[in-house]
Structures are given as structure tokens and as C-alpha cells.
Design an enzyme around this catalytic site. Sequence first.
Site, PDB file in Angstrom:
ATOM      1  N   ASP A   1      -8.796  93.963  26.531  1.00  0.00           N
ATOM      2  CA  ASP A   1      -8.453  94.781  27.695  1.00  0.00           C
ATOM      3  C   ASP A   1      -9.731  95.014  28.494  1.00  0.00           C
ATOM      4  OD1 ASP A   1      -7.720  96.626  29.551  1.00  0.00           O
ATOM      5  OD2 ASP A   1      -6.960  98.111  28.112  1.00  0.00           O
TER       6      ASP A   1
ATOM      7  N   ALA B   1      -7.091  90.135  36.682  1.00  0.00           N
ATOM      8  CA  ALA B   1      -7.021  91.070  37.809  1.00  0.00           C
ATOM      9  C   ALA B   1      -5.683  91.789  37.788  1.00  0.00           C
ATOM     10  CB  ALA B   1      -7.183  90.332  39.137  1.00  0.00           C
TER      11      ALA B   1
ATOM     12  N   ASP C   1      -9.339  86.833  49.420  1.00  0.00           N
ATOM     13  CA  ASP C   1      -9.424  87.005  50.876  1.00  0.00           C
ATOM     14  C   ASP C   1      -9.115  88.447  51.309  1.00  0.00           C
ATOM     15  OD1 ASP C   1      -6.846  86.274  49.826  1.00  0.00           O
ATOM     16  OD2 ASP C   1      -6.076  86.261  51.872  1.00  0.00           O
TER      17      ASP C   1
ATOM     18  N   TYR D   1      -5.480  97.001  46.911  1.00  0.00           N
ATOM     19  CA  TYR D   1      -5.872  95.805  46.152  1.00  0.00           C
ATOM     20  C   TYR D   1      -7.210  95.270  46.665  1.00  0.00           C
ATOM     21  CZ  TYR D   1      -5.682  90.792  44.890  1.00  0.00           C
ATOM     22  OH  TYR D   1      -5.967  89.520  44.442  1.00  0.00           O
TER      23      TYR D   1
ATOM     24  N   LYS E   1     -10.747  95.103  44.619  1.00  0.00           N
ATOM     25  CA  LYS E   1     -11.382  93.803  44.371  1.00  0.00           C
ATOM     26  C   LYS E   1     -12.800  93.771  44.949  1.00  0.00           C
ATOM     27  CE  LYS E   1      -9.919  90.409  42.874  1.00  0.00           C
ATOM     28  NZ  LYS E   1      -9.993  89.840  41.496  1.00  0.00           N
TER      29      LYS E   1
HETATM   30  N1  LIG Z   1      -2.427  84.687  43.328  1.00  0.00           N
HETATM   31  C1  LIG Z   1      -3.019  84.627  44.503  1.00  0.00           C
HETATM   32  O1  LIG Z   1      -2.430  84.204  45.538  1.00  0.00           O
HETATM   33  C2  LIG Z   1      -4.458  85.019  44.627  1.00  0.00           C
HETATM   34  C3  LIG Z   1      -5.002  85.026  45.902  1.00  0.00           C
HETATM   35  C4  LIG Z   1      -6.326  85.370  46.053  1.00  0.00           C
HETATM   36  C5  LIG Z   1      -7.079  85.714  44.957  1.00  0.00           C
HETATM   37  N2  LIG Z   1      -6.530  85.749  43.721  1.00  0.00           N
HETATM   38  C6  LIG Z   1      -7.383  86.136  42.608  1.00  0.00           C
HETATM   39  O2  LIG Z   1      -7.392  85.077  41.685  1.00  0.00           O
HETATM   40  C7  LIG Z   1      -7.570  85.600  40.368  1.00  0.00           C
HETATM   41  C8  LIG Z   1      -6.491  85.035  39.470  1.00  0.00           C
HETATM   42  O3  LIG Z   1      -5.224  85.421  39.992  1.00  0.00           O
HETATM   43  P1  LIG Z   1      -3.869  84.916  39.328  1.00  0.00           P
HETATM   44  O4  LIG Z   1      -2.882  84.776  40.422  1.00  0.00           O
HETATM   45  O5  LIG Z   1      -4.153  83.786  38.407  1.00  0.00           O
HETATM   46  O6  LIG Z   1      -3.486  86.211  38.479  1.00  0.00           O
HETATM   47  P2  LIG Z   1      -2.219  86.441  37.536  1.00  0.00           P
HETATM   48  O7  LIG Z   1      -1.442  85.184  37.368  1.00  0.00           O
HETATM   49  O8  LIG Z   1      -1.525  87.671  38.025  1.00  0.00           O
HETATM   50  O9  LIG Z   1      -2.892  86.749  36.131  1.00  0.00           O
HETATM   51  C9  LIG Z   1      -3.632  87.927  35.950  1.00  0.00           C
HETATM   52  C10 LIG Z   1      -4.386  87.830  34.664  1.00  0.00           C
HETATM   53  O10 LIG Z   1      -5.095  89.047  34.508  1.00  0.00           O
HETATM   54  C11 LIG Z   1      -4.905  89.507  33.181  1.00  0.00           C
HETATM   55  N3  LIG Z   1      -5.054  90.959  33.120  1.00  0.00           N
HETATM   56  C12 LIG Z   1      -4.410  91.897  33.846  1.00  0.00           C
HETATM   57  N4  LIG Z   1      -4.818  93.117  33.478  1.00  0.00           N
HETATM   58  C13 LIG Z   1      -5.756  92.945  32.512  1.00  0.00           C
HETATM   59  C14 LIG Z   1      -6.547  93.809  31.724  1.00  0.00           C
HETATM   60  N5  LIG Z   1      -6.475  95.149  31.839  1.00  0.00           N
HETATM   61  N6  LIG Z   1      -7.397  93.273  30.825  1.00  0.00           N
HETATM   62  C15 LIG Z   1      -7.487  91.923  30.677  1.00  0.00           C
HETATM   63  N7  LIG Z   1      -6.766  91.057  31.382  1.00  0.00           N
HETATM   64  C16 LIG Z   1      -5.912  91.565  32.287  1.00  0.00           C
HETATM   65  C17 LIG Z   1      -3.500  89.066  32.826  1.00  0.00           C
HETATM   66  O11 LIG Z   1      -3.351  89.071  31.426  1.00  0.00           O
HETATM   67  P3  LIG Z   1      -1.909  89.189  30.698  1.00  0.00           P
HETATM   68  O12 LIG Z   1      -0.990  88.244  31.422  1.00  0.00           O
HETATM   69  O13 LIG Z   1      -2.198  88.755  29.303  1.00  0.00           O
HETATM   70  O14 LIG Z   1      -1.469  90.607  30.841  1.00  0.00           O
HETATM   71  C18 LIG Z   1      -3.498  87.664  33.415  1.00  0.00           C
HETATM   72  O15 LIG Z   1      -4.121  86.767  32.539  1.00  0.00           O
HETATM   73  C19 LIG Z   1      -7.589  87.116  40.519  1.00  0.00           C
HETATM   74  O16 LIG Z   1      -8.922  87.548  40.606  1.00  0.00           O
HETATM   75  C20 LIG Z   1      -6.912  87.362  41.840  1.00  0.00           C
HETATM   76  O17 LIG Z   1      -7.359  88.571  42.429  1.00  0.00           O
HETATM   77  C21 LIG Z   1      -5.240  85.401  43.537  1.00  0.00           C
END
Ligand SMILES: NC(=O)c1ccc[n+]([C@@H]2O[C@H](COP(=O)([O-])OP(=O)(O)OC[C@H]3O[C@@H](n4cnc5c(N)ncnc54)[C@H](OP(=O)(O)O)[C@@H]3O)[C@@H](O)[C@H]2O)c1
Length: 302
Positions: free
Chosen positions: A36, A60, A102, A128, A132
Amino acid sequence: MRWMVIGATGTLGREVAAQLTARGADTVRTGSADLDLTDARAVASAVADRRPDVVVNCAAWTAVDLAETEESEARRVNGEGPAHLARACAAAGGRLLHVSTDYVFGGGPADSGRPYAEDAEPGPRTAYGRTKLEGERAVLAALPGTAAVVRTAWLYGREEGGFVHTMAALAREPGRTVEVVDDQHGQPSWAPDVAARIIALGALPAARAHGVFHATGSGRTTWHALAREVFSLTGADPDRVRAIDSSRLRRAAPRPAWSVLGHARWAAAGLPAMRHWRTALAEALTGVPHPPTAHSAEPKGL
Ligand SMILES: NC(=O)c1ccc[n+]([C@@H]2O[C@H](COP(=O)([O-])OP(=O)(O)OC[C@H]3O[C@@H](n4cnc5c(N)ncnc54)[C@H](OP(=O)(O)O)[C@@H]3O)[C@@H](O)[C@H]2O)c1
């Protein structure tokens, strides 16, 4: 060289861990059930025990709308979690590559026309985005000269779910029409491309690969034009995608009208900008990376 992928159960983290494993890299992967990020002690001991050379933080709180009402919870993961991780890396001597977004920028229509440079002034308009940005600042302050902040946007993975795969599923429903906003501009970014880019950065010496980088697809588009491209690639009629205005959709967190990021800093690392979003989308949906077709005017040099 040992890698540690935090958030390895998410869209991007899964891809980073899979690519590292496919290359035979020594890879430790954690999801929230294993580690965590909000638990400073657990983070410190996980990093101290495993002694990774490079930590990739893909974890995140990504529930953008929910963050508006639960900002302090979002901050614990997006702001304080990366700070714990950065301190742990500083103590153990590992590098940290931290993924951001972004949404740290204002994204208002007034910014339209010019990509946000890596050093452009942030101005988040959502909870958010604020949380970030706190994470980014904590990482860069704790690990100056070694940490990298890798901002991505409009991310989609290999699997079902998310905008691209939802549109592809709708395209396969005969006769189905969809309404998609055409007043938000951004850069679709395929998780395998972003993951490869993060790994490339981690493989470079920190002297060449620290600071802020923008890992988004080259070119730019709107959600509406992206949906049309998905329909075309799926063999469906793109005219089944109708354009609407963002004011038709009520969201707790305002979506940026302008999410186009500049790519100039890749040159400092000796890497080109990521490939065109349309080439990557074609590979994601058909397995073949078609070169981009020029049916929309896009600024050069992104
Ligand atoms: N998705 C987008 O369009 C987008 C756009 C811009 C930037 N981003 C950035 O890209 C990165 C990856 O995004 P994603 O879309 O791959 O995210 P995601 O699919 O929502 O996955 C989030 C991850 O964070 C983990 N997590 C959440 N709370 C946690 C905690 N307290 N301790 C440890 N792990 C935790 C989750 O673990 P569990 O599943 O095991 O709970 C999961 O592995 C992030 O930094 C996000 O801000 C994403």
C-alpha cells in the site's frame, strides 16, 4: 539490474511488468494488496529489502470524478505515496521513474494551439490534477538529478475496457450510433508504447534521463475523431459516430479541452518522440502498424 513496478495490476503497470519479464529482466511487481503506497513504513521496507535499481511508479488514484469529493484520499495515493517512495529510493540508492498526467495542466480552451512544454507552468483544475502535481513535485524534490516524471494522457491498453476498446465493441454492434465530444483535444497513448518508453528511460544513465518527459502519442486528435478512426479500423462506417459538445456531458471533474503535450525533451535523452497515435492505434486494433493517414491537419513537431 533489478526493476520494481508499483501498480503492476493497472493498465500501464501490467504492461511495464510484462515487457520487463519478456526481456528477462529481474522484476519485482506489486499491486495495492502487496504494497500500500500510502503506508510509508511498508514502502520504506519494501524498497530497502528488494534493493531495486529502478522503481517504476504506475500506481495512482485514477478515479478522476470521485477525487473531487474524496480529495484527501486521492492525495494519500497520488501526492503522499510518491513522496514515501521517493524517500525510500533516496535511502536505498535506487532511481525512480514516476508516471503522471496531462491533468497537471489547466487544459482550458485559451491554451489551445500550442503543446504544453515539459517545463510549462502547471495549473490543475481538478482534485486529481492537484494531487498528481503534488506527487510530481515530491519526487523531483527528493531525488533531484536522478528521478524522472513521465506524463502520459489518453492512455489505453491491450485489453478490453477504456475508451478505445469500448468504441471498438460499439462499432461491432450493427447499426449502432454513438455520440462523442469533439471539443477536447489530446494524444491517444497506447500502453505498450508508453511502457517501452519508460523502460528505455530506465535503461539510460540517470544523467541523461532525469526530469520531466511527455510520453504521449505524436500528433493530436479529438475524442470524436479518435472514435471515427476506431470505427474505420474495425471495418464500421465512421459516420455512425456523431459529434457533440462537452456541455452535453455533466462530470464532477471538468475534462481538459486542450491536452496536447510537447515532446522536445526526448532529444535530451537521445530518444525520438513516440510514434504517431494513429500508427499505434492501427497496431492495437489490427496487429499491423499502418502509417498515419493525413485526413486531419496536425501540427508538426509534437
Ligand atoms: N488512464 C489514463 O488515461 C491516464 C492518463 C494520464 C495519466 N495516467 C497515469 O498513468 C498511471 C497509470 O494509470 P493506469 O490507467 O494504468 O491506472 P489504473 O489502471 O487505474 O491502475 C492503478 C494502479 O494503482 C494501484 N493502486 C491504487 N491505489 C494504490 C495504493 N494505495 N497502493 C498501491 N497501489 C495502488 C492499483 O492497484 P490495485 O489494482 O492492486 O488496487 C493499480 O495497480 C497513473 O499515474 C495515472 O495517473 C493515466
